[in-house]
Design an enzyme around this catalytic site. Structure first.
Site, PDB file in Angstrom:
ATOM      1  N   ASP A  84     -43.304  -5.526  83.990  1.00 30.39           N
ATOM      2  CA  ASP A  84     -42.465  -5.133  85.145  1.00 30.39           C
ATOM      3  C   ASP A  84     -43.444  -5.192  86.203  1.00 30.39           C
ATOM      4  OD1 ASP A  84     -40.420  -4.662  83.482  1.00 30.39           O
ATOM      5  OD2 ASP A  84     -40.299  -2.647  83.343  1.00 30.39           O
ATOM      6  N   ASP A 105     -27.234  -2.885  82.279  1.00 31.96           N
ATOM      7  CA  ASP A 105     -28.364  -1.749  82.256  1.00 31.96           C
ATOM      8  C   ASP A 105     -27.401  -0.420  82.461  1.00 31.96           C
ATOM      9  OD1 ASP A 105     -30.202  -3.773  82.435  1.00 31.96           O
ATOM     10  OD2 ASP A 105     -30.528  -3.168  84.666  1.00 31.96           O
TER      11      ASP A 105
END
Length: 236
Positions: free
Chosen positions: A8, A129
């Site tokens: 990330d 998500d």
């Protein structure tokens, strides 16, 4: 079933967030290429990269780093990347630098037909998500009205679904095995699990779910809960 070690990126640094909270990030380095290469040297066939700046609409500031990773790993491993992929132009740009598959989240939720329009350019994984089964948008900062169970039927041209339980992401509490099993049984499109992986036992448990094509792991690797080599061996 494949392991997708995760990177990330936030402001050019390798980080992990806790439950998608940008104010609760932990930094794990600033040499993205070195981190990605270490994963591949350990046996990973894929690397999963998320541009967190782009995901929250800061712009694709980390895209040059993604391009550098793709160039370094060309012929060695495949790159799957997401975060701020909102248009055919974004997909084309990532294709041009050597990305193998893009993850499209918020834009796909708002316009499901966009996935079909982008699929000829590059395989598209739809990022679903969710919090308690409700799909989230814009780097997890907004809630939609779409249920995860309904979303699985909206994308016939998707190459995969990346399903992330936000409540578990970065928390090392274990994956949502029951929810992932239900999702996998509800679609013929491959499902990649994300969120909560904390141990090799979690990896082994996920490997028993029919239809599950992969698992994304991040914090557990960075925190030394298991090595990439061991996770790859379990999945093989």
């Amino acid at each position: 079933m494949k392991l997708f070690p995760a990177i990330d990126l936030l402001d050019g640094k390798v980080v992990r967030l806790a439950q998608g909270d940008y104010g609760a990030s932990t930094e794990y380095g600033d040499d993205v290429v070195a981190v990605a290469t270490s994963f591949v040297d350990a046996g990973a066939e894929w690397v999963h990269i998320v541009d967190l700046n782009a995901a929250r609409a800061d712009g694709p500031v980390n895209r040059p780093l993604i391009a550098a990773v793709a160039k370094k790993l060309d012929g060695m491993a495949a790159i799957q990347t997401g975060g701020g992929v909102r248009s055919i132009d974004d997909v084309q740009e990532l294709s041009d630098v050597g990305v193998a598959r893009v993850v499209m989240g918020s834009a796909a939720i708002r316009d499901p037909d966009l996935v079909a329009r982008c699929a000829p350019v590059l395989p598209i994984a739809v990022g679903l998500d969710h919090r308690d089964g409700v799909v989230a948008l814009e780097g997890w900062t907004e809630a939609s009205t779409l249920q995860l169970s309904d979303a699985l039927g909206l994308y016939p041209t998707a190459d995969a679904f990346v399903i992330t339980d936000i409540s578990r992401d970065g928390m090392l509490v274990g994956p949502d095995l029951e929810g992932l099993a239900m999702a996998s049984s509800s679609t013929t499109i491959p499902v990649i699990a994300s969120g909560g992986v904390s141990s090799l036992d979690d990896i082994l448990a996920l490997s028993t779910i029919d239809g599950l094509a992969g698992v994304i792991a991040g914090k557990a690797i960075y925190e030394g809960r298991f090595a990439v080599t061991d996770a790859v061996a379990v999945l093989q």
